[in-house]
Design an enzyme around this catalytic site. Structure first.
Site, PDB file in Angstrom:
ATOM      1  N   ARG A  39      55.489  -0.802 -25.317  1.00 25.26           N
ATOM      2  CA  ARG A  39      54.411   0.200 -25.344  1.00 25.26           C
ATOM      3  C   ARG A  39      54.949   1.598 -25.653  1.00 25.26           C
ATOM      4  NH1 ARG A  39      50.248  -1.594 -20.433  1.00 25.26           N
ATOM      5  NH2 ARG A  39      48.983  -2.963 -21.752  1.00 25.26           N
ATOM      6  N   LYS A 201      45.701 -11.582 -13.853  1.00 28.26           N
ATOM      7  CA  LYS A 201      44.644 -10.579 -13.603  1.00 28.26           C
ATOM      8  C   LYS A 201      43.277 -11.247 -13.800  1.00 28.26           C
ATOM      9  CE  LYS A 201      46.882  -6.168 -14.864  1.00 28.26           C
ATOM     10  NZ  LYS A 201      46.899  -5.058 -15.847  1.00 28.26           N
ATOM     11  N   GLY A 361      50.333  -7.137 -21.532  1.00 26.24           N
ATOM     12  CA  GLY A 361      51.664  -6.582 -21.289  1.00 26.24           C
ATOM     13  C   GLY A 361      52.693  -7.669 -21.031  1.00 26.24           C
ATOM     14  N   GLY A 386      43.629  -6.374 -21.284  1.00 27.17           N
ATOM     15  CA  GLY A 386      42.169  -6.388 -21.163  1.00 27.17           C
ATOM     16  C   GLY A 386      41.501  -5.721 -22.359  1.00 27.17           C
TER      17      GLY A 386
HETATM   18  P1  ADP Z   1      49.123  -9.828 -19.231  1.00 26.79           P
HETATM   19  O1  ADP Z   1      50.006  -8.719 -18.690  1.00 26.79           O
HETATM   20  O2  ADP Z   1      49.749 -10.528 -20.376  1.00 26.79           O
HETATM   21  O3  ADP Z   1      47.745  -9.351 -19.500  1.00 26.79           O
HETATM   22  P2  ADP Z   1      48.636 -10.774 -16.561  1.00 26.79           P
HETATM   23  O4  ADP Z   1      49.132  -9.483 -16.032  1.00 26.79           O
HETATM   24  O5  ADP Z   1      47.207 -11.125 -16.378  1.00 26.79           O
HETATM   25  O6  ADP Z   1      49.019 -10.945 -18.092  1.00 26.79           O
HETATM   26  O7  ADP Z   1      49.469 -11.963 -15.899  1.00 26.79           O
HETATM   27  C1  ADP Z   1      50.882 -12.046 -15.955  1.00 26.79           C
HETATM   28  C2  ADP Z   1      51.411 -12.642 -14.684  1.00 26.79           C
HETATM   29  O8  ADP Z   1      50.781 -13.891 -14.457  1.00 26.79           O
HETATM   30  C3  ADP Z   1      52.893 -12.946 -14.703  1.00 26.79           C
HETATM   31  O9  ADP Z   1      53.528 -12.130 -13.729  1.00 26.79           O
HETATM   32  C4  ADP Z   1      52.975 -14.432 -14.308  1.00 26.79           C
HETATM   33  O10 ADP Z   1      53.978 -14.707 -13.371  1.00 26.79           O
HETATM   34  C5  ADP Z   1      51.632 -14.650 -13.669  1.00 26.79           C
HETATM   35  N1  ADP Z   1      51.228 -16.068 -13.675  1.00 26.79           N
HETATM   36  C6  ADP Z   1      50.937 -16.862 -14.723  1.00 26.79           C
HETATM   37  N2  ADP Z   1      50.636 -18.090 -14.328  1.00 26.79           N
HETATM   38  C7  ADP Z   1      50.760 -18.108 -12.980  1.00 26.79           C
HETATM   39  C8  ADP Z   1      50.566 -19.092 -11.973  1.00 26.79           C
HETATM   40  N3  ADP Z   1      50.230 -20.346 -12.299  1.00 26.79           N
HETATM   41  N4  ADP Z   1      50.768 -18.732 -10.689  1.00 26.79           N
HETATM   42  C9  ADP Z   1      51.120 -17.462 -10.375  1.00 26.79           C
HETATM   43  N5  ADP Z   1      51.313 -16.487 -11.266  1.00 26.79           N
HETATM   44  C10 ADP Z   1      51.130 -16.807 -12.557  1.00 26.79           C
HETATM   45  C1  3PG Z   2      47.070  -2.722 -18.830  1.00 27.95           C
HETATM   46  O1  3PG Z   2      48.264  -2.908 -18.528  1.00 27.95           O
HETATM   47  O2  3PG Z   2      46.289  -3.653 -19.110  1.00 27.95           O
HETATM   48  C2  3PG Z   2      46.589  -1.305 -18.957  1.00 27.95           C
HETATM   49  O3  3PG Z   2      47.636  -0.382 -18.837  1.00 27.95           O
HETATM   50  C3  3PG Z   2      45.491  -1.008 -17.956  1.00 27.95           C
HETATM   51  O4  3PG Z   2      45.978  -1.114 -16.650  1.00 27.95           O
HETATM   52  P1  3PG Z   2      44.967  -1.457 -15.451  1.00 27.95           P
HETATM   53  O5  3PG Z   2      44.576  -2.910 -15.630  1.00 27.95           O
HETATM   54  O6  3PG Z   2      45.729  -1.208 -14.178  1.00 27.95           O
HETATM   55  O7  3PG Z   2      43.773  -0.550 -15.612  1.00 27.95           O
HETATM   56 MG    MG Z   3      50.262  -7.925 -16.802  1.00 26.10          MG
END
Ligand code: ADP
Ligand code: 3PG
Ligand code: MG
Length: 408
Positions: A39, A201, A361, A386
């Site tokens: 980023r 998330k 991310g 998101g």
């Molecule tokens: P992104 O950042 O790509 O949008 P998220 O932040 O939603 O994705 O999710 C990433 C996290 O999801 C990682 O830290 C990963 O460890 C966790 N994760 C994925 N699958 C599982 C699972 N089955 N149980 C617990 N954590 C998980």
């Molecule tokens: C993200 O990592 O998706 C953006 O930086 C937004 O962060 P947030 O989900 O904490 O609003």
């Molecule tokens: Mg994430």
């Protein structure tokens, strides 16, 4: 196709003080060092352009979800990394509004970069507070506001929405590139279009699935998102990460899916894992042990999609013409639980005829770590999570909508 908003290319910014919203919400390692600077690198073209225009650049960003001022979420290490990447001094101010900010910016020369402290140290940021936004505009003395934090434009916060009431506001180069690339692919997508959704998330992203039902031909669910779906379907998920309170949203997703494909085809349209790699945490037993979804033990966690599910996913992916992917399919921090995500990355990377858009991310971090070609193996790796999902689902992004319209 020209972009529908004004950008740094369409307004006279030369020599001005410019307030730039970036998204430096980057992953951190356990030792406090920056995990991935994707980023930060993505923000360089806009910053370099503004420097070449002799601007006084003032950067604002959030990082994490701190409750109040918390040193763990300070942007100072990010300012240092930016300075290295930019090859220029980056002045760091440990406040975001107030006299110290006024002084720091008054003292900064033209053609300089100043970074202010984490916006989310102030509750007013997420509250989209007008007074806070006015202070940001006044204390920085900015003449223009540039939105370049693509990852955060799905939020209506002070630095994405209210700020635009106080300064003429235009898009940066990252916003323009992300928006144009994603909407061009999604306007008339090559089909079949398969959406793969995972990650943790869940409550943030589950609402978008509803919108994706009308866009996608197949939706494959993995990661902790799948645990939430499976628990809703009545499966015993042991101690897996499951988000409760999602029944209403899930009811709506299944109602929309049933209306689209018919009750008998819903499970072929919304594809859930039939097996999982399970483990126990803590301490993590980093063995890949596969279990049917129907026999997850009371003390076990589903931490990755299982091998049968992986094969089924690959079958669907190789038939697709467009794949959008957001959220790791397992706990990719641990090698034993990267298999699902690694196979998906491999399938996309070896089928260059598939248009692939990857967002999130952690997902971007994973594929960039996996790909020996620095991300070139995929059509587009978005800096947004998101935000990219909402854009792909056809939703309007408040942080982009609020910018000045391009002249027709
Ligand atoms: P992104 O950042 O790509 O949008 P998220 O932040 O939603 O994705 O999710 C990433 C996290 O999801 C990682 O830290 C990963 O460890 C966790 N994760 C994925 N699958 C599982 C699972 N089955 N149980 C617990 N954590 C998980
Ligand atoms: C993200 O990592 O998706 C953006 O930086 C937004 O962060 P947030 O989900 O904490 O609003
Ligand atoms: Mg994430």
């Amino acid at each position: 196709m020209s972009f529908f908003k004004q950008t740094i290319n369409t307004v006279p910014l030369q020599g001005q003080t410019v307030l730039v919203r970036v998204d430096y919400n980057v992953p951190f390692n356990k030792d406090g060092t920056i995990g991935d600077d994707f980023r930060i690198r993505a923000s360089l073209p806009t910053i370099k352009r503004l420097l070449s225009d002799n601007c006084k650049v003032v950067l604002i960003s959030h990082c994490g979800r701190p409750e109040g001022r918390d040193k763990k979420f300070s942007l100072e290490p990010i300012a240092q990394r930016l300075a290295q990447l930019l090859g220029e001094q980056v002045r760091f101010c440990d406040q975001t509004i107030g006299d110290k900010v006024k002084m720091a910016i008054r003292r900064a020369p033209k053609k300089s970069v100043t970074m202010l402290e984490n916006l989310r140290f102030y509750a007013q940021e997420e509250a989209n507070d007008e007074t806070f936004a006015r202070q940001l505009a006044q204390d920085t003395g900015a003449r223009y506001f540039v939105q370049d934090g693509f990852g955060v434009v799905h939020r209506a916060h002070a630095s994405t929405s209210a700020i635009t009431h106080f300064l003429p506001s235009v898009a940066g180069l990252l916003i323009e590139r992300e928006y144009t690339t994603i909407t061009k692919t999604m306007r008339d997508p090559q089909r079949p279009l398969v959406a793969v959704l995972g990650g943790a998330k869940v409550s943030d992203k589950i609402g978008v699935i509803q919108a994706l039902v009308s866009v996608a031909d197949t939706i494959i669910i993995g990661g902790a998102m799948a645990n939430t779906f499976l628990a809703y379907k009545g499966k015993a998920m042991g101690t897996s990460l499951v988000e409760t309170g999602q029944e209403d949203t899930l009811n709506k997703i299944y109602a929309a899916a049933t209306e689209k494909v018919g009750a008998d085809k819903v499970d072929d349209f919304l594809v859930l894992p039939t097996d999982a790699a399970v483990g126990q945490l803590p301490p993590l037993d980093d063995n890949r042990r596969i279990t049917s979804i129907d026999s997850i033990g009371e003390n076990e966690k589903a931490l990755d999609i299982g091998d049968k599910t992986i094969e089924k996913m690959v079958d669907l992916i190789v038939k697709a013409k467009t794949v959008i992917w957001n959220g790791p399919l397992g706990m990719t921090e641990y090698p034993a639980f990267t298999h699902g995500s690694a196979r998906l990355a491999l399938t996309l990377a070896t089928h260059s005829e598939i248009t692939s858009i990857i967002g999130g991310g952690d997902t971007a971090d994973f594929v960039l770590g996996w790909d020996a070609r620095g991300g070139e193996s995929f059509t587009h790796i978005s800096t947004g999570g998101g935000a990219s999902m909402e854009l792909m689902a056809g939703e309007k992004l408040p942080g982009i909508e609020s910018l000045l319209d391009a002249h027709s």
